[in-house]
Design a protein around this motif. Structure first.
Motif, PDB file in Angstrom:
ATOM      1  N   ASP A 171      -5.658   4.870  16.571  1.00  7.42           N
ATOM      2  CA  ASP A 171      -5.121   3.650  17.204  1.00  7.42           C
ATOM      3  C   ASP A 171      -4.948   3.790  18.706  1.00  7.42           C
ATOM      4  N   GLY A 172      -5.526   4.827  19.273  1.00  7.00           N
ATOM      5  CA  GLY A 172      -5.405   5.081  20.703  1.00  7.00           C
ATOM      6  C   GLY A 172      -4.497   6.241  21.009  1.00  7.00           C
ATOM      7  N   SER A 173      -3.583   6.572  20.067  1.00  9.81           N
ATOM      8  CA  SER A 173      -2.690   7.704  20.290  1.00  9.81           C
ATOM      9  C   SER A 173      -2.461   8.553  19.035  1.00  9.81           C
ATOM     10  N   SER A 174      -2.649   7.957  17.853  1.00 11.84           N
ATOM     11  CA  SER A 174      -2.418   8.719  16.618  1.00 11.84           C
ATOM     12  C   SER A 174      -3.407   8.282  15.538  1.00 11.84           C
ATOM     13  N   GLY A 175      -3.430   9.049  14.462  1.00  4.31           N
ATOM     14  CA  GLY A 175      -4.305   8.745  13.333  1.00  4.31           C
ATOM     15  C   GLY A 175      -3.517   8.060  12.238  1.00  4.31           C
ATOM     16  N   VAL A 176      -3.567   6.748  12.163  1.00  4.87           N
ATOM     17  CA  VAL A 176      -2.772   5.965  11.222  1.00  4.87           C
ATOM     18  C   VAL A 176      -3.631   5.503  10.047  1.00  4.87           C
ATOM     19  N   CYS A 177      -2.976   5.146   8.952  1.00  4.30           N
ATOM     20  CA  CYS A 177      -3.682   4.625   7.783  1.00  4.30           C
ATOM     21  C   CYS A 177      -4.112   3.189   8.046  1.00  4.30           C
ATOM     22  N   ASP A 178      -5.372   2.900   7.804  1.00  2.00           N
ATOM     23  CA  ASP A 178      -5.913   1.548   7.868  1.00  2.00           C
ATOM     24  C   ASP A 178      -6.211   1.149   6.433  1.00  2.00           C
ATOM     25  N   CYS A 179      -5.366   0.295   5.869  1.00  2.00           N
ATOM     26  CA  CYS A 179      -5.444  -0.050   4.444  1.00  2.00           C
ATOM     27  C   CYS A 179      -6.604  -0.990   4.160  1.00  2.00           C
ATOM     28  N   PHE A 180      -7.255  -0.775   3.023  1.00  2.00           N
ATOM     29  CA  PHE A 180      -8.329  -1.652   2.583  1.00  2.00           C
ATOM     30  C   PHE A 180      -7.727  -2.985   2.146  1.00  2.00           C
ATOM     31  N   LYS A 181      -8.296  -4.080   2.599  1.00  2.00           N
ATOM     32  CA  LYS A 181      -7.777  -5.421   2.303  1.00  2.00           C
ATOM     33  C   LYS A 181      -8.526  -6.104   1.166  1.00  2.00           C
ATOM     34  N   GLY A 182      -9.776  -5.786   0.956  1.00  2.00           N
ATOM     35  CA  GLY A 182     -10.595  -6.564   0.042  1.00  2.00           C
ATOM     36  C   GLY A 182     -10.800  -5.996  -1.345  1.00  2.00           C
ATOM     37  N   ILE A 183     -10.139  -4.901  -1.702  1.00  3.95           N
ATOM     38  CA  ILE A 183     -10.361  -4.343  -3.037  1.00  3.95           C
ATOM     39  C   ILE A 183      -9.284  -4.826  -3.998  1.00  3.95           C
ATOM     40  N   GLU A 184      -9.709  -5.150  -5.216  1.00  6.10           N
ATOM     41  CA  GLU A 184      -8.791  -5.665  -6.218  1.00  6.10           C
ATOM     42  C   GLU A 184      -7.802  -4.585  -6.630  1.00  6.10           C
ATOM     43  N   ASN A 185      -6.567  -4.988  -6.909  1.00  6.50           N
ATOM     44  CA  ASN A 185      -5.529  -4.065  -7.365  1.00  6.50           C
ATOM     45  C   ASN A 185      -4.881  -4.633  -8.626  1.00  6.50           C
ATOM     46  N   SER A 186      -3.825  -4.011  -9.097  1.00  9.63           N
ATOM     47  CA  SER A 186      -3.193  -4.456 -10.347  1.00  9.63           C
ATOM     48  C   SER A 186      -1.888  -5.226 -10.138  1.00  9.63           C
ATOM     49  N   ALA A 187      -1.511  -5.533  -8.888  1.00 11.92           N
ATOM     50  CA  ALA A 187      -0.267  -6.264  -8.626  1.00 11.92           C
ATOM     51  C   ALA A 187      -0.381  -7.713  -9.088  1.00 11.92           C
ATOM     52  N   VAL A 188       0.693  -8.227  -9.683  1.00  7.92           N
ATOM     53  CA  VAL A 188       0.733  -9.616 -10.133  1.00  7.92           C
ATOM     54  C   VAL A 188       1.859 -10.357  -9.400  1.00  7.92           C
ATOM     55  N   SER A 189       1.806 -11.664  -9.432  1.00 10.37           N
ATOM     56  CA  SER A 189       2.776 -12.515  -8.751  1.00 10.37           C
ATOM     57  C   SER A 189       3.767 -13.105  -9.743  1.00 10.37           C
ATOM     58  N   GLU A 190       4.928 -13.489  -9.246  1.00  8.73           N
ATOM     59  CA  GLU A 190       5.931 -14.190 -10.054  1.00  8.73           C
ATOM     60  C   GLU A 190       5.685 -15.694 -10.070  1.00  8.73           C
ATOM     61  N   SER A 191       4.624 -16.146  -9.426  1.00  9.52           N
ATOM     62  CA  SER A 191       4.348 -17.578  -9.352  1.00  9.52           C
ATOM     63  C   SER A 191       4.066 -18.148 -10.737  1.00  9.52           C
ATOM     64  N   ALA A 192       4.748 -19.244 -11.077  1.00  7.90           N
ATOM     65  CA  ALA A 192       4.530 -19.925 -12.350  1.00  7.90           C
ATOM     66  C   ALA A 192       3.220 -20.706 -12.347  1.00  7.90           C
ATOM     67  N   LEU A 193       2.588 -20.836 -11.184  1.00  8.77           N
ATOM     68  CA  LEU A 193       1.350 -21.600 -11.080  1.00  8.77           C
ATOM     69  C   LEU A 193       0.105 -20.763 -11.346  1.00  8.77           C
ATOM     70  N   LEU A 194       0.262 -19.464 -11.515  1.00  9.85           N
ATOM     71  CA  LEU A 194      -0.873 -18.579 -11.768  1.00  9.85           C
ATOM     72  C   LEU A 194      -0.878 -18.108 -13.211  1.00  9.85           C
ATOM     73  N   ILE A 195      -2.059 -17.873 -13.748  1.00 15.00           N
ATOM     74  CA  ILE A 195      -2.107 -17.248 -15.064  1.00 15.00           C
ATOM     75  C   ILE A 195      -1.626 -15.804 -14.889  1.00 15.00           C
ATOM     76  N   PRO A 196      -0.937 -15.246 -15.861  1.00 12.36           N
ATOM     77  CA  PRO A 196      -0.308 -13.926 -15.702  1.00 12.36           C
ATOM     78  C   PRO A 196      -1.271 -12.802 -15.322  1.00 12.36           C
ATOM     79  N   GLU A 197      -2.541 -12.918 -15.670  1.00  8.81           N
ATOM     80  CA  GLU A 197      -3.493 -11.851 -15.388  1.00  8.81           C
ATOM     81  C   GLU A 197      -4.042 -11.876 -13.964  1.00  8.81           C
ATOM     82  N   THR A 198      -3.650 -12.857 -13.159  1.00  7.38           N
ATOM     83  CA  THR A 198      -4.146 -12.945 -11.782  1.00  7.38           C
ATOM     84  C   THR A 198      -3.598 -11.779 -10.971  1.00  7.38           C
ATOM     85  N   THR A 199      -4.496 -10.999 -10.382  1.00  6.50           N
ATOM     86  CA  THR A 199      -4.083  -9.831  -9.611  1.00  6.50           C
ATOM     87  C   THR A 199      -4.398 -10.025  -8.131  1.00  6.50           C
TER      88      THR A 199
END
Length: 152
Positions: A62-90
């Motif tokens: 980042d110009g001074s240190s080596g930081v973690c740059d997280c991947f944004k586009g890969i699917e994970n197993s986290a789910v939402s509490e939203s009642a508008l989504l089917i429970p399997e939406t990750t």
């Protein structure tokens, strides 16, 4: 060794070929640095990488240190509490200083990288719901004395 076979081992967990292709290295190929991270970064490979979950991100200078740059586009197993989504939406992507927290599903917002709310969906202005699916002023949005109430 020909020019096309030239490899750089500078970035944490990655080797780079002469054509710019990045290939992940195994932990055994990299080695632990003094910060407890894997590998080195910087213009001359002199900066130790912070500890990072390399399945979810990679080291970035980042110009001074080596930081973690997280991947944004890969699917994970986290789910939402939203009642508008089917429970399997990750969700997609990871966050946190070591890319250890999965981002919950988020449709009109972004994954939080703020301590205390890593992985939660932060809604864009004009949206609400745990997955930012309700537009304020829509028929699903009802403002009551007790707070927000979702009508579905």
């Amino acid at each position: 060794v020909g020019l096309n076979n030239t490899l750089a081992f500078c970035e944490c967990g990655w080797q780079r070929t002469a054509d710019g292709t990045e290939i992940p290295l195994t932990k055994n190929q990299i080695g632990i640095n003094p910060l407890g991270g894997l590998g080195w970064t910087g213009p001359f490979c002199e900066v130790a990488c912070d500890p990072c979950n390399f399945e979810n991100g990679k080291c970035q200078f980042d110009g001074s240190s080596g930081v973690c740059d997280c991947f944004k586009g890969i699917e994970n197993s986290a789910v939402s509490e939203s009642a508008l989504l089917i429970p399997e939406t990750t969700g997609f992507g990871f966050t946190g200083p070591r890319c250890e927290t999965a981002c919950k599903p988020c449709f009109n917002g972004t994954c939080s990288d703020v301590p205390g709310s890593y992985g939660e969906c932060l809604c864009n202005p004009g949206f609400t719901d745990p997955a930012c699916l309700i537009e304020c002023g829509s028929s699903e949005f009802v403002d009551t004395i007790d707070g927000l109430q979702y009508v579905g």
